[in-house]
Design an enzyme around this catalytic site. Structure first.
Site, PDB file in Angstrom:
ATOM      1  N   LYS A  42       0.479  -1.290   0.380  1.00  0.00           N
ATOM      2  CA  LYS A  42      -0.192  -0.481  -0.155  1.00  0.00           C
ATOM      3  C   LYS A  42       0.711   1.123  -0.339  1.00  0.00           C
ATOM      4  O   LYS A  42       0.815   2.648  -0.642  1.00  0.00           O
ATOM      5  CB  LYS A  42      -1.387   0.051   0.874  1.00  0.00           C
ATOM      6  CG  LYS A  42      -1.742  -1.471   1.563  1.00  0.00           C
ATOM      7  CD  LYS A  42      -2.847  -1.239   2.547  1.00  0.00           C
ATOM      8  CE  LYS A  42      -2.323  -1.058   3.835  1.00  0.00           C
ATOM      9  NZ  LYS A  42      -0.868  -2.317   4.250  1.00  0.00           N
ATOM     10  N   ARG A 117     -10.010   0.347   8.973  1.00  0.00           N
ATOM     11  CA  ARG A 117      -9.306  -0.994   9.718  1.00  0.00           C
ATOM     12  C   ARG A 117     -10.747  -2.433  10.097  1.00  0.00           C
ATOM     13  O   ARG A 117     -10.348  -3.021  10.239  1.00  0.00           O
ATOM     14  CB  ARG A 117      -8.043  -1.064  10.383  1.00  0.00           C
ATOM     15  CG  ARG A 117      -7.059  -1.619   9.691  1.00  0.00           C
ATOM     16  CD  ARG A 117      -5.937  -0.962  10.460  1.00  0.00           C
ATOM     17  NE  ARG A 117      -4.666  -2.150   9.883  1.00  0.00           N
ATOM     18  CZ  ARG A 117      -3.432  -0.728   9.785  1.00  0.00           C
ATOM     19  NH1 ARG A 117      -3.811  -0.197   9.272  1.00  0.00           N
ATOM     20  NH2 ARG A 117      -2.395  -1.810   9.795  1.00  0.00           N
ATOM     21  N   ARG A 156      12.028  -5.022   5.118  1.00  0.00           N
ATOM     22  CA  ARG A 156      11.158  -3.396   4.755  1.00  0.00           C
ATOM     23  C   ARG A 156      12.917  -3.020   5.744  1.00  0.00           C
ATOM     24  O   ARG A 156      13.392  -2.898   6.609  1.00  0.00           O
ATOM     25  CB  ARG A 156      10.016  -3.582   5.126  1.00  0.00           C
ATOM     26  CG  ARG A 156       9.715  -2.133   5.548  1.00  0.00           C
ATOM     27  CD  ARG A 156       8.698  -1.555   5.304  1.00  0.00           C
ATOM     28  NE  ARG A 156       8.133  -1.984   6.242  1.00  0.00           N
ATOM     29  CZ  ARG A 156       6.537  -2.095   6.038  1.00  0.00           C
ATOM     30  NH1 ARG A 156       6.003  -1.415   5.493  1.00  0.00           N
ATOM     31  NH2 ARG A 156       5.905  -2.502   7.159  1.00  0.00           N
ATOM     32  N   ARG A 189      11.244  -0.829  11.249  1.00  0.00           N
ATOM     33  CA  ARG A 189      10.192  -0.144  12.289  1.00  0.00           C
ATOM     34  C   ARG A 189       9.940  -1.698  13.544  1.00  0.00           C
ATOM     35  O   ARG A 189      10.731  -2.256  13.046  1.00  0.00           O
ATOM     36  CB  ARG A 189       8.635  -0.391  11.784  1.00  0.00           C
ATOM     37  CG  ARG A 189       8.510   0.918  11.104  1.00  0.00           C
ATOM     38  CD  ARG A 189       7.554   1.269   9.956  1.00  0.00           C
ATOM     39  NE  ARG A 189       5.973  -0.113  10.424  1.00  0.00           N
ATOM     40  CZ  ARG A 189       5.202  -0.147   9.273  1.00  0.00           C
ATOM     41  NH1 ARG A 189       4.694   0.564   7.872  1.00  0.00           N
ATOM     42  NH2 ARG A 189       3.774  -1.135   9.808  1.00  0.00           N
ATOM     43  N   ARG A 200      -0.273  -8.787  13.502  1.00  0.00           N
ATOM     44  CA  ARG A 200      -0.730  -7.913  12.638  1.00  0.00           C
ATOM     45  C   ARG A 200      -1.601  -8.826  11.967  1.00  0.00           C
ATOM     46  O   ARG A 200      -2.271  -8.233  11.089  1.00  0.00           O
ATOM     47  CB  ARG A 200       0.445  -7.210  12.135  1.00  0.00           C
ATOM     48  CG  ARG A 200       0.965  -6.500  13.347  1.00  0.00           C
ATOM     49  CD  ARG A 200       2.805  -5.538  12.769  1.00  0.00           C
ATOM     50  NE  ARG A 200       2.500  -5.129  11.628  1.00  0.00           N
ATOM     51  CZ  ARG A 200       3.361  -4.526  10.665  1.00  0.00           C
ATOM     52  NH1 ARG A 200       4.816  -5.215  10.700  1.00  0.00           N
ATOM     53  NH2 ARG A 200       3.607  -3.652   9.292  1.00  0.00           N
TER      54      ARG A 200
HETATM   55  P1  AP5 Z   1       4.687  -1.597   2.497  1.00  0.00           P
HETATM   56  O1  AP5 Z   1       4.581  -0.905   1.037  1.00  0.00           O
HETATM   57  O2  AP5 Z   1       6.152  -0.293   2.986  1.00  0.00           O
HETATM   58  O3  AP5 Z   1       3.667  -2.171   2.900  1.00  0.00           O
HETATM   59  P2  AP5 Z   1       2.509  -2.145   3.266  1.00  0.00           P
HETATM   60  O4  AP5 Z   1       1.356  -1.992   2.875  1.00  0.00           O
HETATM   61  O5  AP5 Z   1       2.393  -0.025   3.210  1.00  0.00           O
HETATM   62  O6  AP5 Z   1       2.788  -2.433   4.587  1.00  0.00           O
HETATM   63  P3  AP5 Z   1       2.880  -1.763   5.940  1.00  0.00           P
HETATM   64  O7  AP5 Z   1       3.518  -3.180   6.768  1.00  0.00           O
HETATM   65  O8  AP5 Z   1       2.568  -0.279   6.411  1.00  0.00           O
HETATM   66  O9  AP5 Z   1       1.089  -2.042   6.131  1.00  0.00           O
HETATM   67  P4  AP5 Z   1       0.193  -1.901   8.006  1.00  0.00           P
HETATM   68  O10 AP5 Z   1      -0.890  -2.267   7.398  1.00  0.00           O
HETATM   69  O11 AP5 Z   1       0.508  -3.243   8.340  1.00  0.00           O
HETATM   70  O12 AP5 Z   1       1.105  -0.994   8.562  1.00  0.00           O
HETATM   71  P5  AP5 Z   1       0.719   0.267   9.224  1.00  0.00           P
HETATM   72  O13 AP5 Z   1       1.619   1.474   9.582  1.00  0.00           O
HETATM   73  O14 AP5 Z   1      -0.893   0.850   8.856  1.00  0.00           O
HETATM   74  O15 AP5 Z   1       5.437  -2.662   1.380  1.00  0.00           O
HETATM   75  C1  AP5 Z   1       6.367  -3.412   2.454  1.00  0.00           C
HETATM   76  C2  AP5 Z   1       7.567  -3.671   1.498  1.00  0.00           C
HETATM   77  O16 AP5 Z   1       7.483  -4.563   0.439  1.00  0.00           O
HETATM   78  C3  AP5 Z   1       8.840  -3.062   1.445  1.00  0.00           C
HETATM   79  O17 AP5 Z   1       9.873  -3.283   1.719  1.00  0.00           O
HETATM   80  C4  AP5 Z   1       8.385  -2.811  -0.531  1.00  0.00           C
HETATM   81  O18 AP5 Z   1       9.167  -2.364  -0.656  1.00  0.00           O
HETATM   82  C5  AP5 Z   1       7.937  -3.912  -0.925  1.00  0.00           C
HETATM   83  N1  AP5 Z   1       7.334  -4.697  -1.696  1.00  0.00           N
HETATM   84  C6  AP5 Z   1       6.393  -3.538  -1.876  1.00  0.00           C
HETATM   85  N2  AP5 Z   1       5.137  -4.115  -3.660  1.00  0.00           N
HETATM   86  C7  AP5 Z   1       6.473  -5.032  -3.187  1.00  0.00           C
HETATM   87  C8  AP5 Z   1       5.707  -5.553  -4.405  1.00  0.00           C
HETATM   88  N3  AP5 Z   1       5.170  -5.885  -5.192  1.00  0.00           N
HETATM   89  N4  AP5 Z   1       6.930  -7.125  -4.556  1.00  0.00           N
HETATM   90  C9  AP5 Z   1       7.790  -7.409  -3.862  1.00  0.00           C
HETATM   91  N5  AP5 Z   1       7.608  -6.504  -3.297  1.00  0.00           N
HETATM   92  C10 AP5 Z   1       7.510  -5.467  -2.807  1.00  0.00           C
HETATM   93  O19 AP5 Z   1      -0.133   0.439  10.476  1.00  0.00           O
HETATM   94  C11 AP5 Z   1       0.702   0.189  11.967  1.00  0.00           C
HETATM   95  C12 AP5 Z   1       0.441  -0.046  12.678  1.00  0.00           C
HETATM   96  O20 AP5 Z   1      -0.732   0.913  13.562  1.00  0.00           O
HETATM   97  C13 AP5 Z   1      -1.088  -0.777  13.313  1.00  0.00           C
HETATM   98  O21 AP5 Z   1      -0.870  -2.201  13.212  1.00  0.00           O
HETATM   99  C14 AP5 Z   1      -2.029  -0.277  14.663  1.00  0.00           C
HETATM  100  O22 AP5 Z   1      -1.536  -1.142  15.282  1.00  0.00           O
HETATM  101  C15 AP5 Z   1      -2.156   1.061  14.140  1.00  0.00           C
HETATM  102  N6  AP5 Z   1      -2.750   1.279  13.087  1.00  0.00           N
HETATM  103  C16 AP5 Z   1      -2.435   1.881  11.608  1.00  0.00           C
HETATM  104  N7  AP5 Z   1      -3.919   2.074  11.143  1.00  0.00           N
HETATM  105  C17 AP5 Z   1      -4.972   1.469  11.920  1.00  0.00           C
HETATM  106  C18 AP5 Z   1      -6.328   2.046  11.942  1.00  0.00           C
HETATM  107  N8  AP5 Z   1      -6.889   2.662  11.175  1.00  0.00           N
HETATM  108  N9  AP5 Z   1      -7.106   1.162  13.235  1.00  0.00           N
HETATM  109  C19 AP5 Z   1      -6.387   1.169  14.520  1.00  0.00           C
HETATM  110  N10 AP5 Z   1      -4.807   0.366  13.874  1.00  0.00           N
HETATM  111  C20 AP5 Z   1      -3.976   0.944  13.393  1.00  0.00           C
END
Ligand code: AP5
Length: 239
Positions: A42, A117, A156, A189, A200
């Site tokens: 994402k 979410r 990552r 992270r 997660r």
């Molecule tokens: P990347 O693009 O960084 O992945 P992402 O989908 O953005 O994953 P996140 O881990 O950031 O999502 P998340 O939902 O767990 O975390 P968030 O920060 O929202 O890609 C990942 C890796 O793969 C990178 O190294 C990239 O280079 C590689 N890659 C990408 N595309 C690729 C491809 N096609 N092929 C190969 N490699 C590839 O949330 C963190 C925490 O915050 C949650 O756990 C929760 O505690 C809290 N939180 C956030 N939002 C909410 C909410 N709405 N409600 C409640 N709690 C929340």
């Protein structure tokens, strides 16, 4: 915001920026949700969508990490849940999104990355938008099997100030350990380890997959276990 001395910006770069802003005035408004498990891509795809459609990129994870780093009351409340892989409370993230979506850079619409979410978050978002005479246009569902996500997440590296993410194998920076654009150090992270990823993924499957059903009429399924450029092409077609 970092102050830029325009004298140091090349004429070509300035002209390109002006042309982009002019193009943006002709783009239709769009409100998009990116949904998918941790590490599905994402955050990686968001900058391209943002540029192409002139939207703001609102990632609740990035906003929460900034609050944790600044030790704000909200950040202190969110920290424990984030480090354990659980979701933070609906009230906290709904408040963040309500405020952020009203910023001037969101005038053409927004990309929501990591929100909603839970079904409660989705319902509150719809209520908030309905009051403004707006609605969600598309929900892009990034599908990646759980088995591939461990390698993506544990490999990552991120640039905390911009949210840019790299991968030591799939998307390495030009120079190991530093951001391509600023030269600043990259970090890991705290929640990017195999143990926390399990929690997660558990939260995603139990609390977030019902959101996909909630938006069923507006969902576009994306095979996101392919190279980044192929995923980007599918997104361009979907939008
Ligand atoms: P990347 O693009 O960084 O992945 P992402 O989908 O953005 O994953 P996140 O881990 O950031 O999502 P998340 O939902 O767990 O975390 P968030 O920060 O929202 O890609 C990942 C890796 O793969 C990178 O190294 C990239 O280079 C590689 N890659 C990408 N595309 C690729 C491809 N096609 N092929 C190969 N490699 C590839 O949330 C963190 C925490 O915050 C949650 O756990 C929760 O505690 C809290 N939180 C956030 N939002 C909410 C909410 N709405 N409600 C409640 N709690 C929340």
């Amino acid at each position: 915001m970092v102050a830029v001395d325009l004298a140091e910006v090349s004429t070509e770069a300035l002209m390109a920026e002006i042309q982009h802003r002019l193009d943006c005035t002709r783009k239709p408004e769009k409100r998009i949700i990116l949904i998918g498990p941790p590490g599905c891509g994402k955050g990686t795809q968001s900058p391209r969508i943002k540029h192409e459609h002139c939207l703001c990129h609102l990632a609740t994870g990035d906003m929460l990490r900034a609050a944790v780093a600044e030790k704000t009351p909200l950040g202190l409340e969110a920290k424990k849940a984030m480090e354990s892989g659980a979701l933070v409370s609906d009230e906290i993230v709904i408040g963040l999104i309500e405020e952020a979506t009203q910023k001037p850079e969101c005038s053409k619409g927004f990309i929501l990355d990591g929100f909603p979410r839970t079904v409660v978050q989705a319902q509150k978002l719809d209520e908030m938008l309905a009051k403004r005479g707006q609605s969600i246009d598309k929900v892009l569902n990034f599908q990646v099997p759980d088995s591939l996500l461990v390698e993506r997440v544990t490999g990552r590296w991120v640039h905390p100030a911009s949210g840019r993410s790299y991968h030591e194998k799939f998307a390495p920076p030009k120079v190991a350990g530093v951001d391509d654009l600023t030269g600043e150090p990259l970090i890991k992270r705290k929640d990017d380890n195999a143990e926390t990823l399990k929690a997660r993924l558990g939260a995603f499957h139990s609390q977030t997959t019902p959101v996909i059903e909630y938006y069923s009429k507006r969902v576009v399924a994306l095979k996101a276990d392919r190279p980044q450029d192929e995923v980007a092409s599918s997104i361009a077609q979907a939008l």
